[in-house]
Motif scaffolding. Structure first.
Motif, short mmCIF file in Angstrom:
data_model
loop_
_atom_site.label_atom_id
_atom_site.label_comp_id
_atom_site.label_asym_id
_atom_site.label_seq_id
_atom_site.Cartn_x
_atom_site.Cartn_y
_atom_site.Cartn_z
N VAL A 25 48.22 43.91 53.88
CA VAL A 25 48.67 42.66 53.28
C VAL A 25 47.45 41.99 52.67
O VAL A 25 46.39 41.93 53.28
CB VAL A 25 49.30 41.76 54.37
N ILE A 26 47.61 41.49 51.46
CA ILE A 26 46.48 40.81 50.83
C ILE A 26 46.78 39.32 50.74
O ILE A 26 47.92 38.91 50.59
CB ILE A 26 46.14 41.40 49.45
N SER A 27 45.72 38.53 50.86
CA SER A 27 45.88 37.08 50.82
C SER A 27 44.67 36.47 50.13
O SER A 27 43.67 37.15 49.88
CB SER A 27 46.00 36.54 52.25
N ASP A 28 44.76 35.17 49.85
CA ASP A 28 43.60 34.48 49.29
C ASP A 28 42.63 34.12 50.42
O ASP A 28 42.88 34.45 51.59
CB ASP A 28 44.04 33.27 48.46
N SER A 29 41.55 33.44 50.08
CA SER A 29 40.52 33.15 51.09
C SER A 29 41.00 32.17 52.16
O SER A 29 40.41 32.06 53.21
CB SER A 29 39.26 32.62 50.42
N GLY B 35 50.60 50.47 39.70
CA GLY B 35 49.36 49.72 39.58
C GLY B 35 48.96 49.09 40.89
O GLY B 35 49.43 49.47 41.95
N GLN B 36 48.07 48.10 40.77
CA GLN B 36 47.59 47.44 41.97
C GLN B 36 47.06 46.06 41.65
O GLN B 36 46.72 45.75 40.52
CB GLN B 36 46.51 48.25 42.65
N ILE B 37 47.00 45.25 42.71
CA ILE B 37 46.36 43.95 42.65
C ILE B 37 44.96 44.13 43.19
O ILE B 37 44.77 44.69 44.27
CB ILE B 37 47.14 42.92 43.48
N SER B 38 43.96 43.68 42.43
CA SER B 38 42.58 43.88 42.88
C SER B 38 42.05 42.71 43.69
O SER B 38 41.05 42.84 44.37
CB SER B 38 41.66 44.14 41.68
N GLY B 39 42.70 41.58 43.65
CA GLY B 39 42.27 40.43 44.44
C GLY B 39 43.07 39.20 44.09
O GLY B 39 43.68 39.12 43.03
N ILE B 40 43.07 38.23 45.01
CA ILE B 40 43.78 36.97 44.82
C ILE B 40 42.80 35.84 45.08
O ILE B 40 42.17 35.78 46.13
CB ILE B 40 44.99 36.84 45.77
N SER B 41 42.68 34.92 44.11
CA SER B 41 41.82 33.76 44.31
C SER B 41 42.63 32.65 44.96
O SER B 41 43.86 32.64 44.93
CB SER B 41 41.24 33.30 42.98
N THR B 42 41.93 31.68 45.56
CA THR B 42 42.60 30.54 46.16
C THR B 42 43.41 29.83 45.09
O THR B 42 42.93 29.60 43.99
CB THR B 42 41.55 29.58 46.78
N GLY B 43 44.64 29.53 45.41
CA GLY B 43 45.52 28.91 44.43
C GLY B 43 46.54 29.88 43.88
O GLY B 43 47.43 29.50 43.14
N GLY B 44 46.43 31.17 44.23
CA GLY B 44 47.49 32.12 43.89
C GLY B 44 47.35 32.90 42.62
O GLY B 44 48.34 33.40 42.10
N THR B 45 46.15 33.05 42.06
CA THR B 45 45.97 33.87 40.86
C THR B 45 45.47 35.25 41.26
O THR B 45 44.43 35.37 41.91
CB THR B 45 44.99 33.22 39.87
N ALA B 46 46.23 36.28 40.88
CA ALA B 46 45.88 37.67 41.22
C ALA B 46 45.50 38.42 39.96
O ALA B 46 46.14 38.26 38.91
CB ALA B 46 47.07 38.35 41.88
N GLN B 47 44.49 39.25 40.06
CA GLN B 47 44.12 40.17 38.98
C GLN B 47 44.86 41.47 39.24
O GLN B 47 44.87 41.96 40.37
CB GLN B 47 42.61 40.39 38.95
N PHE B 48 45.45 42.07 38.19
CA PHE B 48 46.26 43.28 38.40
C PHE B 48 46.10 44.24 37.23
O PHE B 48 45.67 43.87 36.14
CB PHE B 48 47.74 42.93 38.59
#
Length: 191
Positions: free
Chosen positions: A50-54, A112-125
């Motif tokens: 499971v991935i989450s923000d900081s 594909g994949q999500i490479s990370g999520i920043s605080t506030g809910g923006t994900a790079q994919f």
């Protein structure tokens, strides 16, 4: 005169077959098949972290992404009419941890994949797939989730890259609300 001994070496009895013994090969093949079956290689619905923000908030970007104006479906890829193959008007994403799967109105599949999520809910994919004309496509961008009162929405802002053409995707989807981490239990005062 010395004559070489052309028989099998003393370490291999005459009644034993060589290393290519059919039973040994069948055993190795069976072991390999069982090992691969246990791994479930390439399955995107296998257990994924499971991935989450900081802050520990878990986001889910699963939804049907569309570009609309006054409830009219518009082409997903802008400028319209330039992508190869059948024109897309929606793309459904499914998220399993950091893994993304997708399918579109033209019947094509995406991975594909999500490479990370920043605080506030923006994900790079990233997503990879093909058009109905067989052109390889990469979709690269961000997914930004806006929590609402009853339901959340996600904005896809991405580049569509295929040989000979690059366009944009700006689309929205209704998605599950973010899940905040459970608060730490407050210790009870001692008497």
């Amino acid at each position: 005169m010395f004559e070489p001994n052309m028989s099998k070496p003393a370490s291999t009895p005459a009644h034993c077959p060589s290393v290519s013994h059919p039973l040994a090969a069948a055993g190795l093949f069976l072991a390999l098949v069982l090992a691969l079956a246990a791994c479930d290689l390439g399955s995107s619905d296998s257990t994924t972290a499971v991935i989450s923000d900081s802050d520990g908030v878990v986001y889910n970007y699963s939804g049907q992404y569309v570009n609309t104006n006054n409830n009219t479906l518009l082409p997903l890829v802008i400028p319209s009419g330039r992508q190869s193959g059948r024109q897309l008007v929606w793309l459904r994403l499914l998220q399993y941890g950091s893994v993304l799967e997708g399918f579109d109105n033209a019947g094509m599949n995406w991975e594909g994949q999500i490479s990370g999520i920043s605080t506030g809910g923006t994900a790079q994919f990233t997503l990879s797939g093909q058009t109905t004309a067989g052109a390889n496509v990469e979709i690269v961008g961000s997914l930004h989730q806006n929590p609402g009162d009853l339901q959340a929405s996600s904005l896809m802002d991405a580049a569509w890259i295929e040989p000979g053409f690059a366009g944009s995707i700006i689309a929205r989807a209704l998605v599950p609300k973010p899940v905040a981490p459970d608060p730490e239990p407050t210790p009870e005062p001692e008497e």
